[in-house]
Design an enzyme around this catalytic site. Structure first.
Site, PDB file in Angstrom:
ATOM      1  N   CYS A 135      52.274 -86.619 -42.260  1.00  0.00           N
ATOM      2  CA  CYS A 135      52.455 -87.627 -41.691  1.00  0.00           C
ATOM      3  C   CYS A 135      51.349 -87.555 -40.428  1.00  0.00           C
ATOM      4  O   CYS A 135      51.311 -86.543 -39.789  1.00  0.00           O
ATOM      5  CB  CYS A 135      53.581 -88.169 -41.276  1.00  0.00           C
ATOM      6  SG  CYS A 135      53.748 -89.613 -40.412  1.00  0.00           S
ATOM      7  N   ASP A 142      51.847 -88.610 -37.720  1.00  0.00           N
ATOM      8  CA  ASP A 142      52.835 -88.718 -36.494  1.00  0.00           C
ATOM      9  C   ASP A 142      52.406 -87.406 -35.633  1.00  0.00           C
ATOM     10  O   ASP A 142      52.413 -86.264 -35.792  1.00  0.00           O
ATOM     11  CB  ASP A 142      54.224 -88.612 -36.902  1.00  0.00           C
ATOM     12  CG  ASP A 142      55.517 -88.642 -35.628  1.00  0.00           C
ATOM     13  OD1 ASP A 142      55.256 -87.886 -34.726  1.00  0.00           O
ATOM     14  OD2 ASP A 142      56.098 -89.469 -35.779  1.00  0.00           O
ATOM     15  N   ARG A 174      54.047 -85.968 -33.456  1.00  0.00           N
ATOM     16  CA  ARG A 174      55.030 -84.895 -33.433  1.00  0.00           C
ATOM     17  C   ARG A 174      55.048 -83.909 -34.589  1.00  0.00           C
ATOM     18  O   ARG A 174      55.964 -83.003 -34.649  1.00  0.00           O
ATOM     19  CB  ARG A 174      56.485 -85.658 -33.333  1.00  0.00           C
ATOM     20  CG  ARG A 174      56.317 -86.397 -31.829  1.00  0.00           C
ATOM     21  CD  ARG A 174      57.705 -87.368 -32.077  1.00  0.00           C
ATOM     22  NE  ARG A 174      57.552 -88.357 -33.054  1.00  0.00           N
ATOM     23  CZ  ARG A 174      58.339 -89.359 -33.264  1.00  0.00           C
ATOM     24  NH1 ARG A 174      59.613 -89.307 -32.594  1.00  0.00           N
ATOM     25  NH2 ARG A 174      58.440 -90.049 -34.402  1.00  0.00           N
ATOM     26  N   HIS A 206      58.779 -86.335 -42.722  1.00  0.00           N
ATOM     27  CA  HIS A 206      59.547 -85.989 -41.449  1.00  0.00           C
ATOM     28  C   HIS A 206      60.870 -87.001 -41.494  1.00  0.00           C
ATOM     29  O   HIS A 206      60.522 -88.197 -41.645  1.00  0.00           O
ATOM     30  CB  HIS A 206      58.972 -85.789 -40.264  1.00  0.00           C
ATOM     31  CG  HIS A 206      58.329 -86.906 -39.788  1.00  0.00           C
ATOM     32  ND1 HIS A 206      58.781 -87.927 -38.849  1.00  0.00           N
ATOM     33  CD2 HIS A 206      57.249 -87.828 -40.212  1.00  0.00           C
ATOM     34  CE1 HIS A 206      57.953 -88.780 -38.536  1.00  0.00           C
ATOM     35  NE2 HIS A 206      57.147 -88.842 -39.394  1.00  0.00           N
ATOM     36  N   CYS A 259      60.966 -91.144 -39.816  1.00  0.00           N
ATOM     37  CA  CYS A 259      59.368 -91.321 -39.825  1.00  0.00           C
ATOM     38  C   CYS A 259      59.218 -93.103 -39.403  1.00  0.00           C
ATOM     39  O   CYS A 259      59.813 -93.968 -40.233  1.00  0.00           O
ATOM     40  CB  CYS A 259      58.859 -91.136 -41.158  1.00  0.00           C
ATOM     41  SG  CYS A 259      57.091 -91.626 -41.286  1.00  0.00           S
TER      42      CYS A 259
HETATM   43 CO    CO Z   1      55.759 -90.443 -39.983  1.00  0.00          CO
END
Ligand code: CO
Length: 211
Positions: free
Chosen positions: A42, A44, A46, A98, A101
């Site tokens: 992803c 993302d 993080r 994750h 999400c």
């Molecule tokens: Co995500």
């Protein structure tokens, strides 16, 4: 504000630190990359692939998009898989999702976020495939986390269904496709135990007759 000085400063510090431990590090890497892993994760912020598994530049070939989706008409993702498998000859493809999400959460709701809705439609399809199981869960967080897992499993299958991966298996290339999920809350990875390493494991519907 046109130059992000803080980022350049930390870049100099980072490169200096690496050179201190291994003076030839960048010289060696500049000649070639030889990663064993392709990471599909992803976007993302993080969930940074290399840091999570403690790997240095040169060790993982990476593709990231919102909600780690592998779509059979996505030229970008397919090109990454093709280059990684056929040219770099990676041994492992890791689809890593994750928990919590945001992309998956958006796909579970009815709100519109613009262009991204079209991308997230693929996750609504994953929901529909497992509708009964998901609808039976009352707790929203629990439901979201299960969909995050189911999405990884679905994307592992999508990777395996590509003619690129099937061709590699047919030619005897060693290649495994893994499904993992990461917890932002404690930094721990979990193997979803859906590893596929041969064409015999995929559904007949998606098998491609290769020349
Ligand atoms: Co995500």
């Amino acid at each position: 504000m046109r130059i992000l000085k803080n980022l350049f400063d930390s870049n100099r510090k980072w490169a200096k630190k690496i050179k201190e431990t291994d003076p030839d590090f960048f010289a060696k890497l500049s000649r070639q990359q030889n990663p064993e892993y392709l990471w599909i994760g992803c976007s993302d912020s993080r969930v940074p692939s290399n840091q999570i598994v403690g790997m240095m530049p040169g060790e993982i070939f990476v593709h990231r998009n919102i909600a780690n989706v592998v779509i059979h008409t996505d030229l970008n993702c397919l090109s990454v898989i093709q280059f990684a498998v056929e040219v770099l000859k990676v041994k492992h493809i890791i689809v890593c999702g994750h928990y919590g999400c945001g992309g998956i959460k958006a796909a579970m709701g009815k709100e519109s976020y613009g262009l991204i809705d079209t991308w997230l439609r693929h996750i609504k399809d994953v929901y529909r495939y497992h509708q009964d199981k998901l609808d039976a869960i009352e707790d929203e967080q629990e439901k979201l986390n299960l969909l995050c897992e189911l999405n990884v499993i679905e994307q592992v299958a999508n990777v395996c269904h590509t003619s690129i991966v099937q061709k590699a298996w047919e030619s005897g290339q060693e290649l495994s496709v893994h499904g993992w999920i990461y917890s932002i809350e404690d930094g721990i990875l979990k193997d979803l135990d859906v590893c596929v390493d041969g064409v015999h494991e995929i559904s007949d519907t998606y098998k491609v007759k290769l020349p």
